[in-house]
Motif scaffolding. Sequence first.
Motif, PDB file in Angstrom:
ATOM      1  N   LEU A 206      -9.218  39.740  18.325  1.00  0.00           N
ATOM      2  CA  LEU A 206      -8.722  40.708  17.338  1.00  0.00           C
ATOM      3  C   LEU A 206      -9.727  40.947  16.219  1.00  0.00           C
ATOM      4  O   LEU A 206      -9.818  42.057  15.678  1.00  0.00           O
ATOM      5  CB  LEU A 206      -7.389  40.220  16.757  1.00  0.00           C
ATOM      6  N   ASP A 207     -10.472  39.908  15.861  1.00  0.00           N
ATOM      7  CA  ASP A 207     -11.452  40.028  14.777  1.00  0.00           C
ATOM      8  C   ASP A 207     -12.774  40.639  15.235  1.00  0.00           C
ATOM      9  O   ASP A 207     -13.661  40.882  14.413  1.00  0.00           O
ATOM     10  CB  ASP A 207     -11.733  38.650  14.159  1.00  0.00           C
ATOM     11  N   GLY A 208     -12.925  40.859  16.531  1.00  0.00           N
ATOM     12  CA  GLY A 208     -14.146  41.459  17.044  1.00  0.00           C
ATOM     13  C   GLY A 208     -15.277  40.484  17.270  1.00  0.00           C
ATOM     14  O   GLY A 208     -16.430  40.895  17.476  1.00  0.00           O
ATOM     15  N   ASP A 209     -14.968  39.182  17.256  1.00  0.00           N
ATOM     16  CA  ASP A 209     -16.011  38.185  17.510  1.00  0.00           C
ATOM     17  C   ASP A 209     -16.359  38.095  18.990  1.00  0.00           C
ATOM     18  O   ASP A 209     -17.440  37.615  19.350  1.00  0.00           O
ATOM     19  CB  ASP A 209     -15.569  36.814  16.995  1.00  0.00           C
ATOM     20  N   VAL A 210     -15.432  38.505  19.857  1.00  0.00           N
ATOM     21  CA  VAL A 210     -15.691  38.621  21.288  1.00  0.00           C
ATOM     22  C   VAL A 210     -15.148  39.964  21.753  1.00  0.00           C
ATOM     23  O   VAL A 210     -14.286  40.569  21.098  1.00  0.00           O
ATOM     24  CB  VAL A 210     -15.047  37.469  22.103  1.00  0.00           C
ATOM     25  N   ASP A 211     -15.649  40.439  22.883  1.00  0.00           N
ATOM     26  CA  ASP A 211     -15.190  41.715  23.442  1.00  0.00           C
ATOM     27  C   ASP A 211     -14.045  41.534  24.418  1.00  0.00           C
ATOM     28  O   ASP A 211     -13.201  42.430  24.578  1.00  0.00           O
ATOM     29  CB  ASP A 211     -16.345  42.412  24.165  1.00  0.00           C
ATOM     30  N   VAL A 212     -14.052  40.406  25.106  1.00  0.00           N
ATOM     31  CA  VAL A 212     -13.057  40.122  26.128  1.00  0.00           C
ATOM     32  C   VAL A 212     -12.739  38.640  26.088  1.00  0.00           C
ATOM     33  O   VAL A 212     -13.603  37.814  25.782  1.00  0.00           O
ATOM     34  CB  VAL A 212     -13.567  40.564  27.532  1.00  0.00           C
ATOM     35  N   ALA A 213     -11.481  38.304  26.358  1.00  0.00           N
ATOM     36  CA  ALA A 213     -11.059  36.906  26.251  1.00  0.00           C
ATOM     37  C   ALA A 213     -10.261  36.496  27.475  1.00  0.00           C
ATOM     38  O   ALA A 213      -9.480  37.283  28.032  1.00  0.00           O
ATOM     39  CB  ALA A 213     -10.213  36.697  24.994  1.00  0.00           C
ATOM     40  N   ASN A 214     -10.455  35.245  27.879  1.00  0.00           N
ATOM     41  CA  ASN A 214      -9.691  34.659  28.971  1.00  0.00           C
ATOM     42  C   ASN A 214      -8.398  34.087  28.407  1.00  0.00           C
ATOM     43  O   ASN A 214      -8.411  33.135  27.620  1.00  0.00           O
ATOM     44  CB  ASN A 214     -10.499  33.554  29.646  1.00  0.00           C
ATOM     45  N   ILE A 215      -7.274  34.669  28.803  1.00  0.00           N
ATOM     46  CA  ILE A 215      -5.954  34.251  28.332  1.00  0.00           C
ATOM     47  C   ILE A 215      -5.035  34.197  29.541  1.00  0.00           C
ATOM     48  O   ILE A 215      -5.051  35.105  30.390  1.00  0.00           O
ATOM     49  CB  ILE A 215      -5.383  35.241  27.289  1.00  0.00           C
ATOM     50  N   TYR A 216      -4.209  33.152  29.645  1.00  0.00           N
ATOM     51  CA  TYR A 216      -3.267  33.088  30.764  1.00  0.00           C
ATOM     52  C   TYR A 216      -2.342  34.299  30.728  1.00  0.00           C
ATOM     53  O   TYR A 216      -1.860  34.716  29.674  1.00  0.00           O
ATOM     54  CB  TYR A 216      -2.469  31.790  30.725  1.00  0.00           C
ATOM     55  N   SER A 217      -2.074  34.853  31.889  1.00  0.00           N
ATOM     56  CA  SER A 217      -1.485  36.187  31.994  1.00  0.00           C
ATOM     57  C   SER A 217      -0.054  36.301  31.486  1.00  0.00           C
ATOM     58  O   SER A 217       0.435  37.409  31.273  1.00  0.00           O
ATOM     59  CB  SER A 217      -1.550  36.676  33.450  1.00  0.00           C
ATOM     60  N   THR A 218       0.644  35.187  31.293  1.00  0.00           N
ATOM     61  CA  THR A 218       2.021  35.272  30.781  1.00  0.00           C
ATOM     62  C   THR A 218       2.134  34.733  29.364  1.00  0.00           C
ATOM     63  O   THR A 218       3.217  34.379  28.908  1.00  0.00           O
ATOM     64  CB  THR A 218       3.009  34.515  31.689  1.00  0.00           C
ATOM     65  N   THR A 219       1.003  34.681  28.640  1.00  0.00           N
ATOM     66  CA  THR A 219       1.012  34.233  27.259  1.00  0.00           C
ATOM     67  C   THR A 219       1.638  35.306  26.371  1.00  0.00           C
ATOM     68  O   THR A 219       1.210  36.472  26.404  1.00  0.00           O
ATOM     69  CB  THR A 219      -0.424  33.945  26.786  1.00  0.00           C
ATOM     70  N   PRO A 220       2.650  34.971  25.565  1.00  0.00           N
ATOM     71  CA  PRO A 220       3.330  35.985  24.747  1.00  0.00           C
ATOM     72  C   PRO A 220       2.412  36.760  23.819  1.00  0.00           C
ATOM     73  O   PRO A 220       2.701  37.914  23.488  1.00  0.00           O
ATOM     74  CB  PRO A 220       4.344  35.163  23.948  1.00  0.00           C
ATOM     75  N   SER A 221       1.289  36.173  23.408  1.00  0.00           N
ATOM     76  CA  SER A 221       0.397  36.874  22.478  1.00  0.00           C
ATOM     77  C   SER A 221      -0.204  38.138  23.093  1.00  0.00           C
ATOM     78  O   SER A 221      -0.643  39.030  22.357  1.00  0.00           O
ATOM     79  CB  SER A 221      -0.721  35.940  22.011  1.00  0.00           C
ATOM     80  N   ILE A 222      -0.233  38.245  24.406  1.00  0.00           N
ATOM     81  CA  ILE A 222      -0.725  39.465  25.048  1.00  0.00           C
ATOM     82  C   ILE A 222       0.148  40.649  24.659  1.00  0.00           C
ATOM     83  O   ILE A 222      -0.344  41.720  24.283  1.00  0.00           O
ATOM     84  CB  ILE A 222      -0.788  39.295  26.581  1.00  0.00           C
ATOM     85  N   VAL A 223       1.455  40.441  24.735  1.00  0.00           N
ATOM     86  CA  VAL A 223       2.400  41.499  24.368  1.00  0.00           C
ATOM     87  C   VAL A 223       2.458  41.667  22.857  1.00  0.00           C
ATOM     88  O   VAL A 223       2.434  42.791  22.331  1.00  0.00           O
ATOM     89  CB  VAL A 223       3.802  41.192  24.926  1.00  0.00           C
ATOM     90  N   ALA A 224       2.498  40.552  22.132  1.00  0.00           N
ATOM     91  CA  ALA A 224       2.641  40.610  20.676  1.00  0.00           C
ATOM     92  C   ALA A 224       1.497  41.369  20.021  1.00  0.00           C
ATOM     93  O   ALA A 224       1.692  42.031  18.989  1.00  0.00           O
ATOM     94  CB  ALA A 224       2.731  39.192  20.108  1.00  0.00           C
TER      95      ALA A 224
END
Length: 300
Positions: A206-224
Amino acid sequence: MSVSTRRRAAVAGAALAAVVLAACGGDPTASDGDTITVGSAGFNENEIIAEIYAQALEAEGYTVQRQMQIGAREAYIPALENGEIDLIPEYSGNLLLFFDGESTATTADEVDEALDDALPEGLEVLEESPAENKDSYNVTRELSESEDITAIRDLAKLGTVRVGGNPEFETRSYGVPGLQDVYGVEDVEFVSISDSGGPATVNALLDGDVDVANIYSTTPSIVANDLVTLEDPENLIAAQNVVPLINEEKATDELEDILDRISAELTTEDLLALNERVDGDEKAAPATAAQEWLEEKGLI
């Protein structure tokens, strides 16, 4: 006599036995054929799915015992093999690798075929669901729309790509090497963030320190955070479909039919929503979230 008729007879017999046992001071139990012990791994999502299985079986007259939050496969697979538990939700790709660490299967069909061969005698997987929980590449909605990035291969448009993930993601086949070898994303700058796709990883994105991030696909933060999970048409990341794993001594046609109906309905989007209810601000109990999902889908 049909399976359901036999089961009703068994339940009736168990009820009569309970009366006799109560009169003698004993503990009433259901017949072995209708008592199912459902377990879960040591994290909330797996307990939610286990509760879905348990409550659906109870609604059909089964007596269900629960052993939730057991831990990792090293703990619950032996318990399943020796009959301490009968049924547990699993994830197809990682289950395959537990029994065959050299497997190169990635697509759902490949994983299914390999898993049938890899499972030890006495264990069986039933119908898998469309729902998956696996590593995934995620970008912000802003970047996705401004640069037309919807699939992993589109990252090559950025030139140098800053990738955030756990340290091991830099060398795993579905991490940086896969970006380069499978999708031709050659110019990669890896940023190590040791929280398994948690808040630090999300904030870096979100802060722009990376362009793409590895996150488990059912992590609520994806939707949030309205993140975009990139498509993976080459199946760089192995299929991880949710699948019931059962001691085959308990795998009757009737029980399989109940669990198959659940698998037909359960989606990755459902898991995201269920996880948000349990792990988000609501802090719903896994059993409550499971019950309301089953009612919403008309399964109980």
